[in-house]
Design a protein around this motif. Sequence first.
Motif, PDB file in Angstrom:
ATOM      1  N   SER A 153       3.536 -33.781  -5.751  1.00  0.00           N
ATOM      2  CA  SER A 153       2.565 -33.062  -6.583  1.00  0.00           C
ATOM      3  C   SER A 153       1.251 -32.809  -5.824  1.00  0.00           C
ATOM      4  O   SER A 153       0.573 -31.817  -6.083  1.00  0.00           O
ATOM      5  CB  SER A 153       2.303 -33.812  -7.886  1.00  0.00           C
ATOM      6  N   TRP A 154       0.907 -33.674  -4.865  1.00  0.00           N
ATOM      7  CA  TRP A 154      -0.296 -33.356  -4.080  1.00  0.00           C
ATOM      8  C   TRP A 154       0.033 -32.888  -2.661  1.00  0.00           C
ATOM      9  O   TRP A 154      -0.821 -32.308  -1.989  1.00  0.00           O
ATOM     10  CB  TRP A 154      -1.302 -34.514  -4.073  1.00  0.00           C
ATOM     11  N   VAL A 155       1.255 -33.133  -2.198  1.00  0.00           N
ATOM     12  CA  VAL A 155       1.635 -32.652  -0.857  1.00  0.00           C
ATOM     13  C   VAL A 155       1.745 -31.123  -0.858  1.00  0.00           C
ATOM     14  O   VAL A 155       1.247 -30.444   0.045  1.00  0.00           O
ATOM     15  CB  VAL A 155       2.971 -33.288  -0.412  1.00  0.00           C
ATOM     16  N   ARG A 156       2.376 -30.581  -1.905  1.00  0.00           N
ATOM     17  CA  ARG A 156       2.600 -29.132  -1.896  1.00  0.00           C
ATOM     18  C   ARG A 156       1.296 -28.333  -1.812  1.00  0.00           C
ATOM     19  O   ARG A 156       1.188 -27.431  -0.967  1.00  0.00           O
ATOM     20  CB  ARG A 156       3.406 -28.702  -3.134  1.00  0.00           C
ATOM     21  N   PRO A 157       0.283 -28.644  -2.645  1.00  0.00           N
ATOM     22  CA  PRO A 157      -0.953 -27.869  -2.520  1.00  0.00           C
ATOM     23  C   PRO A 157      -1.589 -27.982  -1.140  1.00  0.00           C
ATOM     24  O   PRO A 157      -2.186 -27.026  -0.638  1.00  0.00           O
ATOM     25  CB  PRO A 157      -1.888 -28.465  -3.581  1.00  0.00           C
ATOM     26  N   ARG A 158      -1.438 -29.143  -0.507  1.00  0.00           N
ATOM     27  CA  ARG A 158      -2.044 -29.288   0.836  1.00  0.00           C
ATOM     28  C   ARG A 158      -1.261 -28.511   1.892  1.00  0.00           C
ATOM     29  O   ARG A 158      -1.829 -27.986   2.831  1.00  0.00           O
ATOM     30  CB  ARG A 158      -2.194 -30.761   1.203  1.00  0.00           C
ATOM     31  N   LEU A 159       0.055 -28.461   1.705  1.00  0.00           N
ATOM     32  CA  LEU A 159       0.861 -27.618   2.611  1.00  0.00           C
ATOM     33  C   LEU A 159       0.439 -26.161   2.457  1.00  0.00           C
ATOM     34  O   LEU A 159       0.301 -25.433   3.443  1.00  0.00           O
ATOM     35  CB  LEU A 159       2.337 -27.703   2.228  1.00  0.00           C
ATOM     36  N   GLU A 160       0.255 -25.765   1.216  1.00  0.00           N
ATOM     37  CA  GLU A 160      -0.117 -24.371   0.947  1.00  0.00           C
ATOM     38  C   GLU A 160      -1.475 -24.068   1.573  1.00  0.00           C
ATOM     39  O   GLU A 160      -1.641 -23.037   2.241  1.00  0.00           O
ATOM     40  CB  GLU A 160      -0.167 -24.136  -0.569  1.00  0.00           C
ATOM     41  N   ALA A 161      -2.424 -24.994   1.401  1.00  0.00           N
ATOM     42  CA  ALA A 161      -3.760 -24.776   1.972  1.00  0.00           C
ATOM     43  C   ALA A 161      -3.693 -24.668   3.495  1.00  0.00           C
ATOM     44  O   ALA A 161      -4.479 -23.952   4.110  1.00  0.00           O
ATOM     45  CB  ALA A 161      -4.683 -25.931   1.560  1.00  0.00           C
ATOM     46  N   ALA A 162      -2.727 -25.371   4.105  1.00  0.00           N
ATOM     47  CA  ALA A 162      -2.607 -25.327   5.572  1.00  0.00           C
ATOM     48  C   ALA A 162      -1.746 -24.139   6.022  1.00  0.00           C
ATOM     49  O   ALA A 162      -1.494 -23.974   7.217  1.00  0.00           O
ATOM     50  CB  ALA A 162      -1.982 -26.633   6.069  1.00  0.00           C
ATOM     51  N   LEU A 199      10.936 -27.375   4.838  1.00  0.00           N
ATOM     52  CA  LEU A 199      12.178 -27.394   4.056  1.00  0.00           C
ATOM     53  C   LEU A 199      12.178 -28.639   3.167  1.00  0.00           C
ATOM     54  O   LEU A 199      11.978 -29.763   3.636  1.00  0.00           O
ATOM     55  CB  LEU A 199      13.388 -27.446   4.995  1.00  0.00           C
ATOM     56  N   PHE A 200      12.403 -28.417   1.882  1.00  0.00           N
ATOM     57  CA  PHE A 200      12.448 -29.503   0.900  1.00  0.00           C
ATOM     58  C   PHE A 200      13.914 -29.866   0.640  1.00  0.00           C
ATOM     59  O   PHE A 200      14.738 -28.971   0.409  1.00  0.00           O
ATOM     60  CB  PHE A 200      11.780 -29.011  -0.387  1.00  0.00           C
ATOM     61  N   ASP A 239      24.353 -32.297  -7.138  1.00  0.00           N
ATOM     62  CA  ASP A 239      23.155 -31.579  -7.582  1.00  0.00           C
ATOM     63  C   ASP A 239      22.129 -31.430  -6.457  1.00  0.00           C
ATOM     64  O   ASP A 239      20.933 -31.268  -6.702  1.00  0.00           O
ATOM     65  CB  ASP A 239      22.519 -32.293  -8.781  1.00  0.00           C
ATOM     66  N   GLN A 240      22.586 -31.454  -5.219  1.00  0.00           N
ATOM     67  CA  GLN A 240      21.706 -31.283  -4.053  1.00  0.00           C
ATOM     68  C   GLN A 240      20.804 -30.054  -4.210  1.00  0.00           C
ATOM     69  O   GLN A 240      21.240 -29.014  -4.654  1.00  0.00           O
ATOM     70  CB  GLN A 240      22.603 -31.126  -2.818  1.00  0.00           C
ATOM     71  N   LEU A 241      19.546 -30.226  -3.799  1.00  0.00           N
ATOM     72  CA  LEU A 241      18.633 -29.085  -3.745  1.00  0.00           C
ATOM     73  C   LEU A 241      18.080 -28.976  -2.327  1.00  0.00           C
ATOM     74  O   LEU A 241      17.480 -29.935  -1.815  1.00  0.00           O
ATOM     75  CB  LEU A 241      17.484 -29.293  -4.743  1.00  0.00           C
ATOM     76  N   LEU A 242      18.297 -27.832  -1.701  1.00  0.00           N
ATOM     77  CA  LEU A 242      17.712 -27.540  -0.392  1.00  0.00           C
ATOM     78  C   LEU A 242      16.935 -26.256  -0.567  1.00  0.00           C
ATOM     79  O   LEU A 242      17.540 -25.252  -0.946  1.00  0.00           O
ATOM     80  CB  LEU A 242      18.815 -27.316   0.646  1.00  0.00           C
ATOM     81  N   ALA A 243      15.633 -26.252  -0.352  1.00  0.00           N
ATOM     82  CA  ALA A 243      14.868 -25.041  -0.638  1.00  0.00           C
ATOM     83  C   ALA A 243      13.641 -24.990   0.246  1.00  0.00           C
ATOM     84  O   ALA A 243      13.103 -26.040   0.631  1.00  0.00           O
ATOM     85  CB  ALA A 243      14.441 -25.036  -2.107  1.00  0.00           C
ATOM     86  N   PRO A 244      13.176 -23.758   0.558  1.00  0.00           N
ATOM     87  CA  PRO A 244      11.884 -23.661   1.236  1.00  0.00           C
ATOM     88  C   PRO A 244      10.839 -24.332   0.346  1.00  0.00           C
ATOM     89  O   PRO A 244      10.926 -24.247  -0.886  1.00  0.00           O
ATOM     90  CB  PRO A 244      11.627 -22.155   1.344  1.00  0.00           C
ATOM     91  N   ALA A 245       9.859 -24.981   0.971  1.00  0.00           N
ATOM     92  CA  ALA A 245       8.854 -25.700   0.178  1.00  0.00           C
ATOM     93  C   ALA A 245       8.198 -24.779  -0.842  1.00  0.00           C
ATOM     94  O   ALA A 245       7.866 -25.196  -1.952  1.00  0.00           O
ATOM     95  CB  ALA A 245       7.808 -26.304   1.115  1.00  0.00           C
ATOM     96  N   ALA A 246       8.053 -23.504  -0.478  1.00  0.00           N
ATOM     97  CA  ALA A 246       7.390 -22.546  -1.370  1.00  0.00           C
ATOM     98  C   ALA A 246       8.119 -22.421  -2.706  1.00  0.00           C
ATOM     99  O   ALA A 246       7.504 -22.096  -3.726  1.00  0.00           O
ATOM    100  CB  ALA A 246       7.316 -21.175  -0.685  1.00  0.00           C
ATOM    101  N   ALA A 247       9.411 -22.695  -2.721  1.00  0.00           N
ATOM    102  CA  ALA A 247      10.205 -22.480  -3.937  1.00  0.00           C
ATOM    103  C   ALA A 247      10.203 -23.690  -4.863  1.00  0.00           C
ATOM    104  O   ALA A 247      10.792 -23.642  -5.943  1.00  0.00           O
ATOM    105  CB  ALA A 247      11.642 -22.132  -3.542  1.00  0.00           C
ATOM    106  N   VAL A 248       9.555 -24.771  -4.455  1.00  0.00           N
ATOM    107  CA  VAL A 248       9.608 -26.004  -5.261  1.00  0.00           C
ATOM    108  C   VAL A 248       8.237 -26.248  -5.895  1.00  0.00           C
ATOM    109  O   VAL A 248       7.250 -26.431  -5.176  1.00  0.00           O
ATOM    110  CB  VAL A 248      10.009 -27.222  -4.379  1.00  0.00           C
TER     111      VAL A 248
END
Length: 267
Positions: free
Chosen positions: A211-220, A227-228, A236-245
Amino acid sequence: MPPLQPAAAPPLPGADLAGAERGPVQPGVVLVGVGPGDPELLTVAAVRAIAAATLVAYPVARPEAEGMAARIAAPWIRADQRRLPLVFPMVSEADPRRAAWHAAAAALASAAAAGEAVVLLCEGDASLYASASYALLALLERHPGCPVRVIPGITAVAAAAAAGRWPLALQQDALLIRPTPETPAAFEELLAQAGREGTVLALLKLGHRWSWVRPRLEAAGLLDAALFGQRVGWPDQLLAPAAAVPADEQPYFSLLLIRQCWPKVLP
Ligand SMILES: C[S@@+](CC[C@H](N)C(=O)[O-])C[C@H]1O[C@@H](n2cnc3c(N)ncnc32)[C@H](O)[C@@H]1O
């Protein structure tokens, strides 16, 4: 172009492994990495070791819990094999954890001394942030006469990279596998350092930190470089670009791969 299909794997000789090929019981303890979730991702050595075991031990967080490693290896465990859940409490205090490691080592060593061929199952690889490693260290320290060996397993990091078709390290890249930092400031510092040094990051124990890693990735500006992976190898595996999560809390079995630059020479 149609997506590449994996070549059909030849069927594992399950019948032989589970029965005919078993020789005399070899007393001792074998730590077995069972991979990240898909029972097909156990090595042949792991399947053979499980087949040869008279006692199947596995970590659980609470006495009544099921145990992730045991679930992963379930198709390879026979009904006639006895089971030994070993409690590794998920607490931060040192004393209960040490007591649990020593109790696990004592139980494993005494079963081996009684003539059992014991396997201790371990999620992913048995040497990478693994509960089994503490049992191993306690065995070596307190029960040096107990025969012990370790069978490596496919780590979740390698499985996520493969499932995402995401090369982990190339040429002079460094690869840093580590838990996600505890604070946003420490995460930002790690990102900056990895960017300067050309280090690919594989961050485990992402879970609620997402929840706080994603906004910091976005800011950077790095959402597209990451890849998440969640419950890799499970149905139920989920593999997705970080932007999609979305920036919600995520389950414990989540990780993040981050590559900030590529080598100059590429296809
Ligand atoms: C204690 S570490 C265990 C690592 C394991 N021994 C290995 O080799 O992959 C647990 C962390 O590994 C990651 N992990 C393990 N299995 C996973 C899976 N199937 N999918 C995604 N992440 C996983 C998660 O980040 C989780 O928080």
